[in-house]
Design an enzyme around this catalytic site. Sequence first.
Site, mmCIF file in Angstrom:
data_model
loop_
_atom_site.group_PDB
_atom_site.id
_atom_site.type_symbol
_atom_site.label_atom_id
_atom_site.label_comp_id
_atom_site.label_asym_id
_atom_site.label_seq_id
_atom_site.Cartn_x
_atom_site.Cartn_y
_atom_site.Cartn_z
ATOM 1 N N ASP A 92 0.843 -1.226 -0.023
ATOM 2 C CA ASP A 92 -0.141 0.031 0.068
ATOM 3 C C ASP A 92 0.822 1.246 -0.034
ATOM 4 O O ASP A 92 2.095 1.065 0.439
ATOM 5 C CB ASP A 92 -0.973 0.022 1.117
ATOM 6 N N GLU A 156 -0.127 -0.577 5.676
ATOM 7 C CA GLU A 156 0.892 0.246 6.748
ATOM 8 C C GLU A 156 0.882 1.744 6.721
ATOM 9 O O GLU A 156 1.064 2.255 7.746
ATOM 10 C CB GLU A 156 2.349 -0.251 6.249
#
Length: 454
Positions: A92, A156
Amino acid sequence: MTAIPIAETIASLMPRAQAELTELVAFRSVADPALFPRSECEDAANWVAGALRDEGFQDVALLDTPDGTQSVYGFLPGPAGAPTVLLYAHYDVQPPLDEDAWLSPPFELTERNGRWYGRGAADCKGGFIMHLLALRALKAGGGVPVSVKVIAEGSEEQGTGGLERYAEAHPELLAADAVVIGDTGNFRVGLPTVTATLRGMTMLRVQLDTLEGNLHSGQFGGAAPDALAALIRVLDSLRAADGSTTVDGLAADASWAGLQYPEVEFRQDAKVLDGVALIGTGTVADRIWARPAVTVIGIDCPPVVGATPSVQASARAQVSLRVPPGTDAAEATKLLTAHLEAHTPWGARVSVEQVGQGQPFRADTSSPAYTSMAEAMRIAYPGEEMQSAGMGGSIPLCNTLATLYPEAEILLIGLSEPEAQIHAVNESVSPEELERLSVAEAHFLVNYARSKQS
């Protein structure tokens, strides 16, 4: 395997690495469905899973984590009795911010001036490619000498804790003798660096309400309490006159004893405008690695274009607080919440919502794994000795892993050196750093396996 075959193999694989990073960067995998479709993250996760399967990984799975995102897991068995090493990255990415400010499209990997530009190129899609390169080099030279687990996180950057909660519920999944977190970076291009400490983080949203609705500023301004003005006063209370963070009850005077960050270099790296002073006191290293730092990362209020002459009834901000090792993030959250409430003026109604939290981390740099990494760095960076530095950012999973597996040796390396400009426009990765760190990781796995046999 000697140094030359690993380095030569990885050099030959760099065109493939560039092609794969191009594919991975193309996914707009921002883990916020309010900004990009969830399918972008799902497609990126499937790409990562496919790459692991192609490398012979077993038990490849997309893990549905409690925050609604997916992390990708795979296991590559090594020789009997070999240690297990967990390799971490995340797929991500941060939002691209102002896409018009990018010199090339943020989700198209573009080569320019010897660097590869694109959102996630360094943080941290490049970290996943780094792991692949190291493993491919070892396989080409006779085999991977350790058992390998790979975990690629899907949220994250949001700090929502999905993978941490999943790991706590499935403690056997990520168990390993050593962990390589591929999400930090060298202190400077060409200077091999492991990260010894990470600041933790808490993220709060604060909303102030003063009126039932907006009012005409000519008719009511001067007596009607302005929620936006109240919010500005609250946010201003979080800093002293010199810019130091001042949260009531939170210590902010620690010092950093390791590698220092010269102010002139910091100003260049941060691109501070001429004549503008740095904020805070102490050394730069004190300020960014050893002390708390508050940042207002967003405000909901009327934009200048289209603004009307109104007293605002409501205003909201999102506040990030970075906390150094030695400070509990949960306690910092309580102190920040209490500070925001105590400094709200005029009896305005205040509500505070926690939207993210992660604990700080301190690595054991005396562990055998660090010796193995130092030896590997000497090969990848001839003439340079590995340095230990702090990092102002947060990787919440580190503390979870340290708690679940107290005997595991955790190392932090990566591609996010200052020129990478992670989280900003025009993020990029140095292909030379990608190549050298892949060489270092491959040699680390060889060295670590050998150390466990002796």
